[in-house]
Design an enzyme around this catalytic site. Structure first.
Site, PDB file in Angstrom:
ATOM      1  N   HIS A   1       0.842  -1.186   0.000  1.00  0.00           N
ATOM      2  CA  HIS A   1       0.000   0.000   0.000  1.00  0.00           C
ATOM      3  C   HIS A   1       0.885   1.246   0.000  1.00  0.00           C
ATOM      4  O   HIS A   1       2.069   1.179   0.353  1.00  0.00           O
ATOM      5  CB  HIS A   1      -0.928  -0.006   1.210  1.00  0.00           C
ATOM      6  CG  HIS A   1      -2.065  -0.960   1.055  1.00  0.00           C
ATOM      7  ND1 HIS A   1      -2.652  -1.590   2.114  1.00  0.00           N
ATOM      8  CD2 HIS A   1      -2.729  -1.384  -0.050  1.00  0.00           C
ATOM      9  CE1 HIS A   1      -3.630  -2.371   1.680  1.00  0.00           C
ATOM     10  NE2 HIS A   1      -3.689  -2.262   0.368  1.00  0.00           N
TER      11      HIS A   1
ATOM     12  N   GLY B   1      -2.822  -1.807  -7.861  1.00  0.00           N
ATOM     13  CA  GLY B   1      -3.812  -2.505  -7.036  1.00  0.00           C
ATOM     14  C   GLY B   1      -5.240  -2.017  -7.231  1.00  0.00           C
ATOM     15  O   GLY B   1      -6.140  -2.807  -7.520  1.00  0.00           O
TER      16      GLY B   1
ATOM     17  N   ASP C   1      -4.363  -6.321  -7.781  1.00  0.00           N
ATOM     18  CA  ASP C   1      -4.549  -7.324  -6.721  1.00  0.00           C
ATOM     19  C   ASP C   1      -5.302  -8.531  -7.277  1.00  0.00           C
ATOM     20  O   ASP C   1      -4.975  -9.683  -6.962  1.00  0.00           O
ATOM     21  CB  ASP C   1      -5.333  -6.738  -5.535  1.00  0.00           C
ATOM     22  CG  ASP C   1      -4.589  -5.619  -4.838  1.00  0.00           C
ATOM     23  OD1 ASP C   1      -3.341  -5.638  -4.825  1.00  0.00           O
ATOM     24  OD2 ASP C   1      -5.258  -4.724  -4.295  1.00  0.00           O
TER      25      ASP C   1
ATOM     26  N   HIS D   1     -10.073   0.022  -2.651  1.00  0.00           N
ATOM     27  CA  HIS D   1     -10.195  -1.311  -3.264  1.00  0.00           C
ATOM     28  C   HIS D   1     -10.105  -2.409  -2.199  1.00  0.00           C
ATOM     29  O   HIS D   1      -9.627  -3.503  -2.467  1.00  0.00           O
ATOM     30  CB  HIS D   1      -9.130  -1.489  -4.354  1.00  0.00           C
ATOM     31  CG  HIS D   1      -7.726  -1.423  -3.858  1.00  0.00           C
ATOM     32  ND1 HIS D   1      -7.163  -0.290  -3.326  1.00  0.00           N
ATOM     33  CD2 HIS D   1      -6.761  -2.364  -3.812  1.00  0.00           C
ATOM     34  CE1 HIS D   1      -5.928  -0.540  -2.962  1.00  0.00           C
ATOM     35  NE2 HIS D   1      -5.653  -1.798  -3.249  1.00  0.00           N
TER      36      HIS D   1
END
Length: 127
Positions: free
Chosen positions: A14, A61, A66, A93
């Site tokens: 992240h 992502g 992801d 997300h």
């Protein structure tokens, strides 16, 4: 006799953890050389630029990266996920993140969500 396939490690982080995964990859560069590496968008780019290692890039992502990694786990093409996750930051997300964590458990592959676990995995004799 069947040739042993090189293991693949997915690298994900992240935004607030990207510097941490880059530092971890730099510290473990020699070990990571022995694996095929892939990752989500910016994380893959930053790790590759910092280490000089080849890291196959998937989408970011939030744009489906992801899910792409999760699909490769389901196909048996990713053996380990190193995911420096930020549990204190809301992610737009989040359902994709949870789906990736779930698929790793379903397919019984190691998934590290922090530096300590990543260290245990990368240094394991099982790798």
């Amino acid at each position: 006799m069947k040739k042993k396939r090189q293991k693949t490690i997915a690298l994900i982080a992240h935004d607030n953890k990207k510097h941490e995964i880059v530092n971890w990859a730099l510290e473990n560069k020699e070990l990571l050389k022995g694996y095929a590496l892939c990752g989500t968008g910016t994380t893959a780019k930053l790790v590759s630029e910092a280490t000089g290692l080849e890291v196959k890039r998937y989408l970011s992502g939030p744009l489906g990266g992801d899910q792409q990694i999760g699909a490769k786990v389901a196909e048996g093409k990713i053996d380990v996920v190193i995911f420096f996750w930020d549990p204190l930051q809301t992610q737009p997300h989040d359902p994709d993140v949870k789906a990736l964590l779930r698929i790793a458990v379903v397919y019984d592959i190691p998934i590290a969500t922090n530096r300590a676990t990543a260290e245990y995995i990368i240094r394991s004799s099982l790798m």
